[in-house]
Design a protein around this motif. Structure first.
Motif, PDB file in Angstrom:
ATOM      1  N   ILE A  94     -18.666  61.928   0.882  1.00 39.41           N
ATOM      2  CA  ILE A  94     -19.805  61.753   1.790  1.00 39.41           C
ATOM      3  C   ILE A  94     -20.597  60.498   1.407  1.00 39.41           C
ATOM      4  CG2 ILE A  94     -21.965  62.784   2.626  1.00 39.41           C
ATOM      5  CD1 ILE A  94     -20.543  65.476   2.499  1.00 39.41           C
TER       6      ILE A  94
ATOM      7  N   LEU B 150     -26.298  66.184   8.359  1.00 38.28           N
ATOM      8  CA  LEU B 150     -24.954  66.726   8.562  1.00 38.28           C
ATOM      9  C   LEU B 150     -25.125  68.121   9.135  1.00 38.28           C
ATOM     10  CD1 LEU B 150     -24.380  64.369   6.606  1.00 38.28           C
ATOM     11  CD2 LEU B 150     -22.601  65.779   5.565  1.00 38.28           C
ATOM     12  N   GLU B 151     -24.746  68.313  10.394  1.00 40.21           N
ATOM     13  CA  GLU B 151     -24.938  69.606  11.033  1.00 40.21           C
ATOM     14  C   GLU B 151     -23.597  70.280  11.272  1.00 40.21           C
ATOM     15  OE1 GLU B 151     -27.463  69.111  14.449  1.00 40.21           O
ATOM     16  OE2 GLU B 151     -29.104  68.283  13.248  1.00 40.21           O
ATOM     17  N   GLU B 152     -23.555  71.551  10.950  1.00 38.25           N
ATOM     18  CA  GLU B 152     -22.301  72.306  11.031  1.00 38.25           C
ATOM     19  C   GLU B 152     -21.572  72.068  12.355  1.00 38.25           C
ATOM     20  OE1 GLU B 152     -22.709  76.482  11.642  1.00 38.25           O
ATOM     21  OE2 GLU B 152     -20.687  76.916  10.945  1.00 38.25           O
ATOM     22  N   ASP B 153     -20.301  71.739  12.265  1.00 37.46           N
ATOM     23  CA  ASP B 153     -19.477  71.626  13.460  1.00 37.46           C
ATOM     24  C   ASP B 153     -18.029  71.780  13.018  1.00 37.46           C
ATOM     25  OD1 ASP B 153     -18.759  71.322  16.061  1.00 37.46           O
ATOM     26  OD2 ASP B 153     -19.000  69.156  16.117  1.00 37.46           O
ATOM     27  N   ASN B 154     -17.489  72.928  13.267  1.00 38.67           N
ATOM     28  CA  ASN B 154     -16.116  73.161  12.843  1.00 38.67           C
ATOM     29  C   ASN B 154     -15.179  72.719  13.944  1.00 38.67           C
ATOM     30  OD1 ASN B 154     -17.091  74.241  10.463  1.00 38.67           O
ATOM     31  ND2 ASN B 154     -17.293  76.266  11.387  1.00 38.67           N
TER      32      ASN B 154
ATOM     33  N   TRP C 266      -7.024  73.272  12.496  1.00 37.45           N
ATOM     34  CA  TRP C 266      -8.473  73.489  12.412  1.00 37.45           C
ATOM     35  C   TRP C 266      -8.980  73.046  11.053  1.00 37.45           C
ATOM     36  CZ3 TRP C 266     -10.829  76.828   8.865  1.00 37.45           C
ATOM     37  CH2 TRP C 266      -9.978  77.754   8.217  1.00 37.45           C
TER      38      TRP C 266
ATOM     39  N   VAL D 143     -13.101  72.587   8.751  1.00 40.46           N
ATOM     40  CA  VAL D 143     -14.536  72.815   8.778  1.00 40.46           C
ATOM     41  C   VAL D 143     -15.247  71.505   8.458  1.00 40.46           C
ATOM     42  CG1 VAL D 143     -14.288  75.211   8.071  1.00 40.46           C
ATOM     43  CG2 VAL D 143     -14.759  73.477   6.368  1.00 40.46           C
ATOM     44  N   GLY D 144     -16.439  71.370   8.943  1.00 37.07           N
ATOM     45  CA  GLY D 144     -17.147  70.131   8.675  1.00 37.07           C
ATOM     46  C   GLY D 144     -18.445  70.047   9.425  1.00 37.07           C
ATOM     47  N   TRP D 145     -18.789  68.821   9.790  1.00 38.65           N
ATOM     48  CA  TRP D 145     -20.092  68.570  10.401  1.00 38.65           C
ATOM     49  C   TRP D 145     -19.966  67.514  11.485  1.00 38.65           C
ATOM     50  CZ3 TRP D 145     -18.964  67.852   5.179  1.00 38.65           C
ATOM     51  CH2 TRP D 145     -19.455  68.817   4.296  1.00 38.65           C
TER      52      TRP D 145
ATOM     53  N   TYR E  77     -13.024  68.596   6.999  1.00 40.07           N
ATOM     54  CA  TYR E  77     -12.029  68.906   5.957  1.00 40.07           C
ATOM     55  C   TYR E  77     -10.949  69.742   6.634  1.00 40.07           C
ATOM     56  CZ  TYR E  77     -15.352  67.629   2.237  1.00 40.07           C
ATOM     57  OH  TYR E  77     -16.214  66.968   1.398  1.00 40.07           O
TER      58      TYR E  77
ATOM     59  N   GLN F  31      -7.999  72.217   7.189  1.00 46.26           N
ATOM     60  CA  GLN F  31      -7.477  73.374   6.456  1.00 46.26           C
ATOM     61  C   GLN F  31      -6.043  73.684   6.896  1.00 46.26           C
ATOM     62  OE1 GLN F  31      -9.788  75.463   4.081  1.00 46.26           O
ATOM     63  NE2 GLN F  31     -10.272  73.290   4.114  1.00 46.26           N
TER      64      GLN F  31
ATOM     65  N   ASP G 258      -0.882  75.775   6.327  1.00 46.23           N
ATOM     66  CA  ASP G 258      -1.975  75.562   5.374  1.00 46.23           C
ATOM     67  C   ASP G 258      -1.684  74.297   4.589  1.00 46.23           C
ATOM     68  OD1 ASP G 258      -3.344  77.839   6.050  1.00 46.23           O
ATOM     69  OD2 ASP G 258      -2.377  79.080   4.523  1.00 46.23           O
ATOM     70  N   LEU G 259      -2.669  73.411   4.492  1.00 43.04           N
ATOM     71  CA  LEU G 259      -2.403  72.127   3.845  1.00 43.04           C
ATOM     72  C   LEU G 259      -2.363  72.254   2.324  1.00 43.04           C
ATOM     73  CD1 LEU G 259      -4.562  69.804   6.093  1.00 43.04           C
ATOM     74  CD2 LEU G 259      -2.114  70.296   6.221  1.00 43.04           C
TER      75      LEU G 259
ATOM     76  N   VAL H 285      -6.200  68.964   0.601  1.00 42.64           N
ATOM     77  CA  VAL H 285      -7.182  68.929   1.680  1.00 42.64           C
ATOM     78  C   VAL H 285      -7.689  67.499   1.896  1.00 42.64           C
ATOM     79  CG1 VAL H 285      -9.454  69.734   2.455  1.00 42.64           C
ATOM     80  CG2 VAL H 285      -7.879  71.307   1.306  1.00 42.64           C
TER      81      VAL H 285
ATOM     82  N   GLU I 148     -23.518  70.050   2.593  1.00 45.34           N
ATOM     83  CA  GLU I 148     -24.417  70.718   3.538  1.00 45.34           C
ATOM     84  C   GLU I 148     -23.911  72.082   4.026  1.00 45.34           C
ATOM     85  OE1 GLU I 148     -24.259  67.658   2.979  1.00 45.34           O
ATOM     86  OE2 GLU I 148     -26.165  66.655   3.404  1.00 45.34           O
TER      87      GLU I 148
ATOM     88  N   TYR J 113     -11.109  75.871   1.425  1.00 43.65           N
ATOM     89  CA  TYR J 113     -10.731  75.384   0.099  1.00 43.65           C
ATOM     90  C   TYR J 113     -10.734  73.872   0.168  1.00 43.65           C
ATOM     91  CZ  TYR J 113      -5.939  74.974   2.061  1.00 43.65           C
ATOM     92  OH  TYR J 113      -4.842  74.670   2.820  1.00 43.65           O
ATOM     93  N   TRP J 114     -10.953  73.229  -0.988  1.00 47.49           N
ATOM     94  CA  TRP J 114     -11.037  71.766  -0.970  1.00 47.49           C
ATOM     95  C   TRP J 114     -10.266  71.134  -2.123  1.00 47.49           C
ATOM     96  CZ3 TRP J 114     -14.749  75.236  -2.250  1.00 47.49           C
ATOM     97  CH2 TRP J 114     -15.301  75.142  -3.513  1.00 47.49           C
TER      98      TRP J 114
ATOM     99  N   LYS K 116      -4.284  73.677  -2.132  1.00 49.02           N
ATOM    100  CA  LYS K 116      -3.913  75.005  -1.655  1.00 49.02           C
ATOM    101  C   LYS K 116      -4.021  76.029  -2.778  1.00 49.02           C
ATOM    102  CE  LYS K 116       0.316  76.126   0.378  1.00 49.02           C
ATOM    103  NZ  LYS K 116       1.172  75.773   1.523  1.00 49.02           N
TER     104      LYS K 116
ATOM    105  N   ARG L  72     -18.682  75.428   1.604  1.00 50.88           N
ATOM    106  CA  ARG L  72     -18.430  73.985   1.624  1.00 50.88           C
ATOM    107  C   ARG L  72     -18.134  73.598   0.180  1.00 50.88           C
ATOM    108  NH1 ARG L  72     -18.352  74.769   6.314  1.00 50.88           N
ATOM    109  NH2 ARG L  72     -19.267  73.576   8.030  1.00 50.88           N
TER     110      ARG L  72
END
Lengths: 295, 650
Positions: A90, A111-115, A124, A126-128, A142, A144, A150-151, A154, B11, B133-134, B137, B144
């Motif tokens: 970031i 940074l506002e939640e936006d998946n 899909w 998750v992120g902002w 990010y 997933q 499944d990656l 990431v 965040e 997860y970050w 795997k 987050r």
């Protein structure tokens, strides 16, 4: 004042200095930079990879005949993939804003939640959404799962909306008024194709022909995928060309949708068809990569 | 010792912060054995506690060994294992005899060790609705990525690691105004954060947001969101062009609230003013850049809305009904046109007038408008506004406007009769359809919000006092009836505060007419404290048990000739008189009259043996009890009332 092309130069330069491969746009229509193989396929598997490229994103339904100051059939994204995402990703991103002249102490960044989710790609994350003085300028994700897988590693996906960002920097209310280069506006360069593609997508596209093309591309992708299991020399197998056909399907679907040719009941079924192909491609690609590593 | 934990993350979505804190407070208090305090900003979850003990108290543990009859080497072995001589062993009597035993001293563990051993797992178990997860795997999951951890106990770092991040004493400041890394102690933690433009206390951040030169609409959920997405909030006031005030207030405030998280500003008489309040995550807007930026964004948004509004007028709602054939309601339940037709039929069934019918016909047409496609939260509202602008009667416009109400348990029901009828038709159709095709909510899965819909139906019927045969409207679907019964129970118990046994008693006597259910409940509430009520209820329970034991299910009439003089005949005569009175009385009087049966019933049970030897007499007595129960259970089934004697027994 930075021109549209200056913004692109500076961002590319910024990310090049931080180890990214600078790619050129992918040459098949995609709805978002995520669809280009540099993202969709490269994020799969364990190999680290960092890349940045400008990707024209075509969304037929968003066309407004060049009449709406903020909405475009084709807009430009700067797509950055950092795989794996570094711990300070970031901060790196904020650094890129400073690189295009944004004084972070004088602007409000949130940074506002936006998946994010792309059903046709089986993907899909998750992120902002990144808000700059109330304006959404970037989607940060990010990943997933991509292609239903499944990656292993990431990655961070940073997608800048270049027109919006430049309009912000140049204090313009309409994207058509932004300066592409000194003396030339975005409207000079792009207004004609916004108008013509809107006319085509909403009025003149021949529905039957598009359906035929959809079936042809789907058929070719399926035919290739069907051969993968028995194909002897896996590393030679054309997964990438097969994926081109999937992208064609996806764009044709979007055009048909804009044309109003897809009923809601059909819609779900077609998304599933494209998704099935994308998932098949992802699986073949991962298998092919594993084979290469073993060799 | 003092304890400080700061989980530094990227965040965290604002709505997940409070549940996470609640969990951390409970679990850390258990772990630390003192009451913990919690705080958060979008980038940190913080737990603090004072007076944590350094070490657990020593304890003793009884170790039992071989039986006293065991051979000497076994006993010696046992002693050796404990590091003592055999002579030091004691004896304990167990279930199967006497054993050698020893009371071992267990030294208390260091709290530091206990905490270090448990924190990582405790943190990772924080319940979040969607985790990620970050670090590759199979690695740790959290809401987050965790980027730093401060964990201090009595000045020392409590060592543990999550996804390659080791606990330390180093915290981080505001993203753009603060230092990236700096050391903290328990004592200087809050001040150091403040020095780095992080206000830890949500209350203090809230206060800063409230310190605003203009009076904005106090929208608590939005204020809470703004508190939870900022570390150093500062409100700024922006303006927009007055010409936008030509758009309806609902549209403008939705754009501001949902799309920009701006607070809208109103005059004292509730008129929208061309101003807004934005909350920055920054100390000041020195050059006015941020204000101007936000104003431009809002202008573009309002321009869009105005463009959609004007474009939508080109095709009035009335011409959009057939277009609903292309909008799917649910794959198996067809399009919104199908739904509209079903709703119209339901409006007829509900006795709706022409206005209600028209409103039902147009109620879903706004789904085809650009404005609703852009601002989905305005469905219904936009339909109502368009209907009014297009010259539909006011009753029709109002009904469309409010037919999604109530949207929650707290929300009010539609204000007009037409609105209520359309709202009922909409919700009942959704419920019937979904139950028909097996889309029945289970656990937390309720994608069509059927619970809310049913709750809405109950609320509308009761609070408007409509006389409606609800059961008749449910299409004889047993599962749907049961589902409704649950919602009705919840409504009267949790929202209206009636006692649960009274609700059960009243519902057992029928629930199809909800307005009547409410009246019966109110009557019980009034009569319950009178001295005869609960004893009579207890007697009815006894009657029920007797009938159940006797498996008496006939509705045979009482034969007066078989009655014995005295208590039995007295009860019968009183029953007949009561029964006539009850039939004519209001519910309160009826209940009082039934309660007045008490001495007769008591005497009957005292003096008369129901299980008489004579089969005919016995059957006649059962018939008497059964008739009483049948006739006096139309208001409530008294056997459901929990009486004091029962409560103490339980």
């Amino acid at each position: 004042m930075l021109s549209f092309q200056d913004v692109i130069f500076r961002l590319k330069h910024y990310w090049a200095e931080r180890g990214c491969v600078i790619q050129e746009p992918f040459d098949i229509e995609v709805g978002a930079g995520t669809g280009a193989p540099e993202t969709f396929l490269r994020v799969l598997g364990p190999k680290p990879y960092s890349v940045a490229y400008v990707q024209p994103s075509r969304r037929p339904a968003d066309g407004r005949y060049g009449e709406n100051p903020n909405r475009l059939y084709k807009h430009s994204q700067l797509q950055v993939i950092l795989k794996p995402a570094p711990d300070d990703v970031i901060d790196l991103y904020l650094g890129s804003l400073a690189a295009i002249g944004i004084d972070l102490a004088k602007h409000d960044i949130k940074l506002e939640e936006d998946n994010w989710e792309a059903p046709t790609l089986g993907a899909w994350g998750v992120g902002w959404q990144v808000m700059l003085d109330g304006l959404e300028i970037t989607q940060f994700t990010y990943f997933q799962q991509v292609g239903g897988i499944d990656l292993d590693v990431v990655p961070a996906e940073i997608t800048y909306g270049l027109e919006r960002l430049t309009a912000f920097l140049q204090v313009r209310d309409s994207v058509y008024d932004i300066e592409w280069k000194p003396g030339t506006t975005y409207g000079d360069v792009r207004l004609a194709d916004e108008l013509q593609y809107s006319v085509y997508n909403f009025e003149l596209a021949h529905v039957e022909t598009l359906w035929k093309l959809f079936d042809l591309h789907e058929g070719e992708a399926q035919r290739l995928l069907g051969m993968y299991a028995k194909y002897p020399d896996k590393h030679r197998f054309p997964v990438l060309p097969a994926y081109d056909h999937v992208l064609k399907c996806s764009h044709l679907f979007n055009t048909l949708d804009a044309r109003g040719a897809i009923s809601v009941t059909e819609r779900v079924g077609i998304i599933a068809r494209v998704r099935k192909l994308a998932v098949g491609i992802a699986a073949a690609w991962v298998d092919q990569q594993c084979g290469e590593e073993a060799a | 010792m003092n304890f400080l934990l700061e989980i530094g993350a990227e965040e965290i979505p604002d709505h997940m912060i409070e549940p996470a804190l609640e969990y951390l407070k409970t679990e850390c208090s258990k772990l630390l054995r003192v009451e913990a305090r919690v705080d958060a900003t979008p980038r940190r979850l913080v737990v603090r506690a004072e007076n944590v003990i350094e070490r657990e108290a020593d304890s003793e543990e009884l170790v039992t060994g071989p039986s006293v009859s065991a051979p000497a080497p076994a006993v010696a072995g046992f002693a050796k294992k404990l590091g003592v001589n055999a002579e030091q062993l004691g004896r304990t009597t167990g279930a199967k005899g006497e054993y050698y035993s020893f009371v071992r001293k267990v030294p208390g563990r260091l709290m530091r060790d206990i905490i270090a051993g448990s924190l990582a797992e405790l943190i990772l178990k924080t319940p979040f609705p969607k985790t990620m997860y970050w670090a590759g795997k199979g690695s740790e999951r959290f809401i987050r990525p965790i980027r730093w951890i401060v964990a201090l106990l009595g000045g020392d770092v409590v060592p543990f690691t999550i996804a390659h991040v080791s606990a330390s004493n180093v915290s981080s400041g505001h993203r753009t105004l603060g230092q990236k890394w700096f050391p903290v102690t328990y004592e200087d933690y809050e001040q150091k954060l403040l020095d780095n433009f992080v206000i830890l206390s949500a209350d203090d951040r809230y206060k800063r947001i409230r310190e605003c030169p203009v009076h904005y609409v106090c929208d608590r959920p939005l204020l809470r969101t703004l508190t939870n997405i900022t570390e150093y909030p500062t409100p700024i006031v922006g303006r927009f062009d007055e010409e936008f005030l030509a758009l309806p207030k609902e549209v403008l405030s939705t754009v501001m609230r949902y799309h920009q998280k701006y607070l809208s500003v109103e005059s004292e008489d509730g008129k929208l003013l061309p101003e807004f309040v934005a909350v920055m995550n920054l100390d000041a807007d020195r050059d006015g850049l941020i204000r101007r930026g936000n104003e431009r964004v809002l202008r573009a948004r309002f321009n869009d809305a105005r463009f959609f509004w004007n474009a939508d007028q080109k095709k009035p709602l009335a011409q959009r009904v057939e277009d609903l054939a292309h909008v799917t309601f649910q794959a198996k339940l067809g399009s919104y046109l199908d739904k509209t037709r079903r709703m119209q039929a339901l409006v007829n069934e509900l006795g709706g007038d022409a206005h209600s019918l028209r409103a039902a016909e147009l109620s879903k047409t706004d789904l085809t408008t650009e404005l609703v496609k852009e601002f989905t939260e305005l469905q219904g509202v936009v339909g109502g506004l368009y209907a009014r602008a297009q010259g539909e009667p006011e009753e029709v416009a109002r009904a469309i406007y409010e037919h999604y109400k109530p949207v929650s348990m707290e929300d009010s029901i539609p204000a007009t009769h037409e609105g209520r009828i359309v709202a009922l038709a909409d919700k009942l159709d959704t419920l019937r359809g979904c139950f028909q095709i097996g889309l029945i909510p289970s656990g937390s899965k309720d994608p069509f919000a059927l619970r809310r819909a049913a709750q809405g139906v109950v609320k509308i019927i009761v609070e408007s006092g409509m006389t409606i045969d609800l059961k008749g409207l449910l299409g004889r679907d047993a599962k749907l009836e049961e589902f409704f019964l649950d919602r009705i129970r919840t409504y009267f118990r949790d929202i209206r505060g009636f006692k649960y046994d009274e609700v059960n008693a009243v519902l057992s006597s029928g629930w199809s007419n909800l307005a009547d259910v409410e009246k019966r409940l109110q009557a019980i509430q009034i009569v319950r404290p009178t001295p005869d009520f609960e004893p009579v209820a207890a007697s009815f329970k006894r009657i029920s048990n007797i009938l159940k034991q006797a498996q008496f299910e006939s509705d045979a009439k009482v034969n007066p000739a078989l009655l014995e003089e005295g208590p039995e005949n007295d009860l019968f005569t009183t029953y007949l008189v009561t029964s006539q009175r009850v039939a004519r009385a209001d519910y309160v009087t009826a209940l009082e009259t039934i309660a007045a049966l008490r001495p007769f019933v008591d005497l009957f049970f005292d003096k008369v043996l129901v299980n008489a030897k004579d089969e005919q007499v016995r059957a006649n007595r059962l018939a008497l009890l059964s008739s009483m129960r049948r006739e006096f259970s139309t208001i409530a089934d008294f056997s459901e009332i929990i009486t004091i004697s029962q409560e103490t027994k339980e």
